[in-house]
Scaffold this motif. Structure first.
Motif, PDB file in Angstrom:
ATOM      1  N   GLU A  11      -0.757  11.136 -13.309  1.00  0.00           N
ATOM      2  CA  GLU A  11      -1.984  11.962 -13.417  1.00  0.00           C
ATOM      3  C   GLU A  11      -3.084  11.015 -13.305  1.00  0.00           C
ATOM      4  O   GLU A  11      -3.364   9.924 -13.513  1.00  0.00           O
ATOM      5  CB  GLU A  11      -1.863  12.527 -14.825  1.00  0.00           C
ATOM      6  N   PRO A  12      -4.228  11.656 -12.782  1.00  0.00           N
ATOM      7  CA  PRO A  12      -5.513  10.716 -12.608  1.00  0.00           C
ATOM      8  C   PRO A  12      -5.897  10.097 -14.111  1.00  0.00           C
ATOM      9  O   PRO A  12      -5.843  10.749 -15.187  1.00  0.00           O
ATOM     10  CB  PRO A  12      -6.486  11.584 -12.177  1.00  0.00           C
ATOM     11  N   ASP A  39       0.859   4.070  -3.088  1.00  0.00           N
ATOM     12  CA  ASP A  39       0.484   5.482  -2.789  1.00  0.00           C
ATOM     13  C   ASP A  39       1.734   6.221  -3.259  1.00  0.00           C
ATOM     14  O   ASP A  39       1.651   7.315  -3.819  1.00  0.00           O
ATOM     15  CB  ASP A  39       0.445   5.648  -1.237  1.00  0.00           C
ATOM     16  N   ALA A  40       2.940   5.837  -3.063  1.00  0.00           N
ATOM     17  CA  ALA A  40       4.201   6.416  -3.489  1.00  0.00           C
ATOM     18  C   ALA A  40       4.362   6.685  -5.117  1.00  0.00           C
ATOM     19  O   ALA A  40       4.485   7.771  -5.700  1.00  0.00           O
ATOM     20  CB  ALA A  40       5.265   5.979  -3.061  1.00  0.00           C
ATOM     21  N   ASP A  88       5.838   7.153 -16.484  1.00  0.00           N
ATOM     22  CA  ASP A  88       4.635   7.424 -15.295  1.00  0.00           C
ATOM     23  C   ASP A  88       3.416   7.864 -15.961  1.00  0.00           C
ATOM     24  O   ASP A  88       2.773   9.074 -15.786  1.00  0.00           O
ATOM     25  CB  ASP A  88       5.355   8.884 -14.747  1.00  0.00           C
ATOM     26  N   ASN A 109       1.816   6.265  -7.275  1.00  0.00           N
ATOM     27  CA  ASN A 109       0.634   6.959  -7.637  1.00  0.00           C
ATOM     28  C   ASN A 109       0.620   8.296  -7.761  1.00  0.00           C
ATOM     29  O   ASN A 109      -0.086   9.089  -8.403  1.00  0.00           O
ATOM     30  CB  ASN A 109      -0.904   6.372  -6.962  1.00  0.00           C
ATOM     31  N   ALA A 110       1.271   8.801  -6.451  1.00  0.00           N
ATOM     32  CA  ALA A 110       1.567  10.292  -6.481  1.00  0.00           C
ATOM     33  C   ALA A 110       2.367  10.859  -7.603  1.00  0.00           C
ATOM     34  O   ALA A 110       2.171  12.035  -7.931  1.00  0.00           O
ATOM     35  CB  ALA A 110       2.321  10.401  -5.156  1.00  0.00           C
ATOM     36  N   ARG A 111       2.875   9.945  -8.610  1.00  0.00           N
ATOM     37  CA  ARG A 111       3.703  10.102  -9.523  1.00  0.00           C
ATOM     38  C   ARG A 111       2.723  10.515 -10.966  1.00  0.00           C
ATOM     39  O   ARG A 111       3.297  10.980 -11.996  1.00  0.00           O
ATOM     40  CB  ARG A 111       4.947   9.475 -10.002  1.00  0.00           C
ATOM     41  N   GLU A 168       3.895   1.584  -1.047  1.00  0.00           N
ATOM     42  CA  GLU A 168       4.401   1.645  -2.522  1.00  0.00           C
ATOM     43  C   GLU A 168       3.536   2.255  -3.559  1.00  0.00           C
ATOM     44  O   GLU A 168       3.653   3.100  -4.600  1.00  0.00           O
ATOM     45  CB  GLU A 168       5.066   0.167  -3.104  1.00  0.00           C
ATOM     46  N   GLU A 225       0.879  -1.180  -0.180  1.00  0.00           N
ATOM     47  CA  GLU A 225       0.025  -0.059   0.054  1.00  0.00           C
ATOM     48  C   GLU A 225       1.008   1.387  -0.053  1.00  0.00           C
ATOM     49  O   GLU A 225       0.479   2.222  -0.720  1.00  0.00           O
ATOM     50  CB  GLU A 225      -0.988  -0.128   1.247  1.00  0.00           C
TER      51      GLU A 225
END
Length: 190
Positions: free
Chosen positions: A112-113, A105-106, A177, A108-110, A103, A101
């Motif tokens: 775009e939706p 989150d980290a 990404d 996904n932060a990079r 990893e 989880e």
């Protein structure tokens, strides 16, 4: 420590195999199908690792090790008898899912939706990770089927569920990404 001094034993020639506690079951049993699919996932992940570098390669290596832990957990029924084994029985723990989880989150932060579904593809690594995602989902379905008929460590099920999410997000990371994601165009070929 595992010692394999002979690869074939002939003990499975009649269609049975031994579980982690020594119990003999048909090779078609739900439990064997469950951990066999986890083994297939691990082999599929090995192909993905051929295309990975750096942090992603290290994460895939950790996950491969976790998948062996998961197979060891699933091949051993009757958790109540773990203390009778005479050695520590390997079971999945929530910390393994917690790591996934973090990893996710980290990574996904990079990104775009998403504004569209993604087609498996783009880079070779991304395509392989999407294949891993689908095999992880199948392993989860088989493990849930097993849980409907026999005891399964809940941490094993949670790990498989989160792992397919991890593969999805990692596949986007492997596609620059998300910039090289292959987007679904509904009805494009009508």
């Amino acid at each position: 420590m595992v010692v394999l001094n002979k690869i074939y034993t002939r003990t499975g020639d009649a269609g049975e195999t031994a579980l982690g506690d020594g119990t003999r079951v048909p090779k078609t049993s739900t439990r064997v199908v469950s951990y066999g699919t986890v083994d297939e996932l691990n082999a599929t992940l090995g192909l993905a690792r051929l295309h990975a570098e750096g942090d992603l390669a290290e994460a895939l290596s950790r996950i491969q090790n976790d998948l062996f832990d998961l197979g060891a957990d699933l091949c051993r029924p009757d958790m109540a008898k773990d203390g009778e084994a005479g050695y520590p029985v390997l079971r999945m723990v929530s910390a393994q899912t917690d790591r996934l989880e973090g990893e996710i989150d980290a990574m996904n932060a990079r990104l775009e939706p998403l504004r569209s579904f993604i087609l498996p593809g783009g880079s070779a690594l991304s395509a392989h990770l999407h294949l891993c995602r689908t095999v992880a989902r199948r392993a989860e379905r088989h493990t849930l089927e097993l849980a409907a008929e026999d005891e399964v460590n809940p941490a094993a099920i949670t790990y498989l569920n989160r792992l397919s999410d991890w593969f999805f997000v990692a596949a986007r990371i492997a596609n620059d990404d998300g910039r090289a994601d292959v987007l679904w165009v509904p009805g494009a070929n009508r």
